[in-house]
Design an enzyme around this catalytic site. Structure first.
Site, PDB file in Angstrom:
ATOM      1  CG  ASP A  56      -1.558  -1.181   1.636  1.00 29.36           C
ATOM      2  OD1 ASP A  56      -1.505  -2.151   0.873  1.00 29.36           O
ATOM      3  OD2 ASP A  56      -2.161  -1.199   2.711  1.00 29.36           O
ATOM      4  CD  GLU A 238      -7.014  -5.059   4.143  1.00 28.94           C
ATOM      5  OE1 GLU A 238      -6.445  -5.810   4.926  1.00 28.94           O
ATOM      6  OE2 GLU A 238      -6.734  -5.022   2.932  1.00 28.94           O
TER       7      GLU A 238
HETATM    8  C1  FRU Z   1      -3.846  -3.633   2.802  1.00 25.18           C
HETATM    9  C2  FRU Z   1      -3.212  -4.049   4.120  1.00 25.18           C
HETATM   10  C3  FRU Z   1      -3.564  -3.067   5.209  1.00 25.18           C
HETATM   11  C4  FRU Z   1      -2.446  -3.235   6.176  1.00 25.18           C
HETATM   12  C5  FRU Z   1      -1.273  -3.484   5.259  1.00 25.18           C
HETATM   13  C6  FRU Z   1      -0.241  -4.408   5.821  1.00 25.18           C
HETATM   14  O1  FRU Z   1      -3.198  -4.108   1.683  1.00 25.18           O
HETATM   15  O2  FRU Z   1      -3.628  -5.359   4.455  1.00 25.18           O
HETATM   16  O3  FRU Z   1      -4.835  -3.260   5.778  1.00 25.18           O
HETATM   17  O4  FRU Z   1      -2.247  -2.108   6.982  1.00 25.18           O
HETATM   18  O5  FRU Z   1      -1.797  -4.030   4.073  1.00 25.18           O
HETATM   19  O6  FRU Z   1       0.888  -4.455   5.010  1.00 25.18           O
END
Ligand code: FRU
Length: 514
Positions: A56, A238
């Site tokens: 992300d 998320e």
């Molecule tokens: C989304 C996610 C988020 C988390 C991160 C962990 O892709 O699962 O919810 O903070 O990636 O790397």
């Protein structure tokens, strides 16, 4: 310090130093020459880390002429692992420079996704000697708690920077928002809310969004919840974001919510809601489920803070279905093109539209005289129009009659990636069933569909191709699709196949090679 954590820190520090020492892998099969791109599948103007794992986008902010992009990063492998925040900067949103790793895991855990704000009024008190603090709000993920199957292992924490985001200090009283017993409690996106003169945190809390407010970024109180019974729920919620956009002279609020899995074409995707945020609650004006992008490769995207009237969005150009298996050797994943977001009317309602940032217009020289226009205007038969350029890094814009059509990216190995429109079902599609390497995951080789929202007779289309990805912006960004692909040699031929003569108009091609 636990042994595992020490190891993580050492790996992180080592990789950070060795980042620029990576060796390019020559692409022996390549029939076209991409300068400075000797690594197969390396995008030319989409940000990708020199090496190792990325997911992300995090903490994006603009300050003093520099756009900052942080990202979920594991400097120890090309697979997901103990999360850090990597860092990249740009002065034009098109050329990116990778910087040193910004945040390392610590005794509270890994550094998961989050946001950053420019705290101009020093509400946090982190400012010193007149320096404006930039404050990052992120999730601490305690892996030991997760292993022990506790329900409170994710909490929200702060770090601040007094040098415009280059170095960071973690707040000594972390976490600032403790977990009330919710297993998925993460990805804080903080924005200043003018109406209540407070910071508002939009947090993903399992199957819904929870809003919190604070005057100082340190003390948070709950405002409300949204969405337990609305929208797509095929997976966990998320990486949310909440922001206003101008629509017919008013502020209309947009709430982005990523879900994984449960996307319209499988795996990860980002849905959006349009409505009002009254300072306490989000009230949707439309309860239909819509996605910011119907391709399979735009996830966890959020907007950048401190960009004034502009709303700039960047997503992660991959999908949890296969992100850890894609055939890039040294790094994994790239970001989408930065996109500017707007609300656009269709059928009397506001829809979210995404367009490449206008900064992309400054890259390369648009050409109109390259075969397609001339061939198109003299057509008696609906014959294929071939772009007379061998290129795999370009932008192609044109209008096309709203009838069945295809745009095919292909290579000498008879591999192809097809973008099309199916009039019968009024949908766009992207088809990568014959687009090269897909053996790494059975769900990769598929056709993906997206609804057409606009109703005009001619569809304005824009394709942005960058070696291993294509982004389709149809109807001014009302329908967007982003897909990645891995042909054995680059796609260097582009063919438009219209349904009727003279269906293509105003074609414009811009090479975006470095
Ligand atoms: C989304 C996610 C988020 C988390 C991160 C962990 O892709 O699962 O919810 O903070 O990636 O790397």
């Amino acid at each position: 310090m636990p042994y595992r954590l020490l190891l993580v820190l050492l790996i992180g520090m080592y990789s950070c130093k060795s980042k620029t020492g990576t060796q390019p892998v020559p692409d022996a099969d390549s029939s076209i020459n991409i300068p400075q791109a000797t690594e197969r599948y390396r995008p030319q103007f989409h940000f990708s880390p020199a090496a190792h794992w990325m997911n992300d986008p995090n903490g994006m902010f603009y300050l003093d002429g520099v756009y900052n992009l942080y990202f979920q990063y594991y400097p120890g492998d090309t697979k997901w692992g103990p999360m850090h925040w990597g860092h990249a900067t740009s002065t034009d949103l098109v050329n990116w420079k990778e910087e040193a790793v910004a945040l390392f895991p610590d005794s509270l855990g890994y550094i998961f996704s989050g946001s950053a704000v420019v705290d101009k009024d020093n509400t946090s008190g982190f400012g010193k000697d007149g320096k404006t603090p930039v404050v990052a709000i992120f999730t601490h993920h305690d892996p030991k708690g997760a292993d022990a199957k506790r329900n409170d292992y994710q909490s929200q924490s702060l770090a601040y920077s007094l040098d415009n985001g280059m170095t960071w200090t973690k707040y000594e009283h972390n976490p600032v928002l403790k977990n009330p017993g919710i297993v998925d409690f993460r990805d804080p996106k903080v924005n200043w809310n003018k109406k209540i003169s407070k910071w508002v945190m939009t947090l993903a809390t399992k199957d819904r969004i929870t809003f919190y407010a604070s005057t100082n970024l340190k003390d948070w109180s709950k405002l409300s919840e949204f969405g337990a019974t609305l929208g797509a729920h095929g997976g966990v919620w998320e990486c949310p974001d909440l922001f206003p956009l101008r629509y017919k002279g008013n502020d209309v609020w947009v709430l982005l919510v990523s879900i994984n899995p449960g996307g319209p074409n499988g795996g990860s995707a980002t849905q959006y809601f349009v409505g009002d945020f009254n300072g306490k609650e989000f009230i949707p004006s439309d309860t239909s489920t819509r996605f910011i992008d119907y391709g399979t490769d735009n996830y966890a995207g959020v907007t950048m803070s401190n960009t004034g009237d502009r709303t700039i969005f960047v997503g992660w150009m991959s999908n949890w279905f296969y992100a850890e298996k894609v055939p890039t050797e040294k790094w994994r994943s790239a970001m989408t093109l930065p996109r500017e977001l707007f609300l656009q009317e269709a059928g009397g309602k506001p829809y979210l539209a995404s367009r490449p940032v206008p900064e992309l217009d400054k890259k390369g020289k648009p050409e109109t005289d390259f075969g397609i226009n001339a061939a198109s205007s003299t057509n008696k038969e609906p014959r294929p129009l071939v772009l007379d350029r061998k290129d795999s890094t370009y932008r192609l814009q044109f209008g096309i009659r709203a009838e069945d059509f295809q745009v095919t990216l292909s290579n000498a190995k008879a591999e192809k990636f097809v973008i099309g429109y199916d009039k019968g079902s009024n949908r766009f599609y992207m088809d990568r069933t014959a687009a090269g390497n897909s053996a790494f995951d059975p769900r990769f080789a598929a056709r993906h569909w997206a609804p057409r929202i606009a109703t005009t007779d001619v569809i304005p289309l824009q394709l942005v191709v960058d070696v291993a990805s294509v982004e389709l912006f149809a109807d001014g960004g009302l329908t967007v699709m982003t897909d990645i692909f891995f042909p054995s040699v680059p796609f260097d031929k582009t063919t438009i196949t219209p349904a009727s003569p003279n269906a293509v108009s105003d074609a414009k091609y811009t090479s975006l090679k470095k």
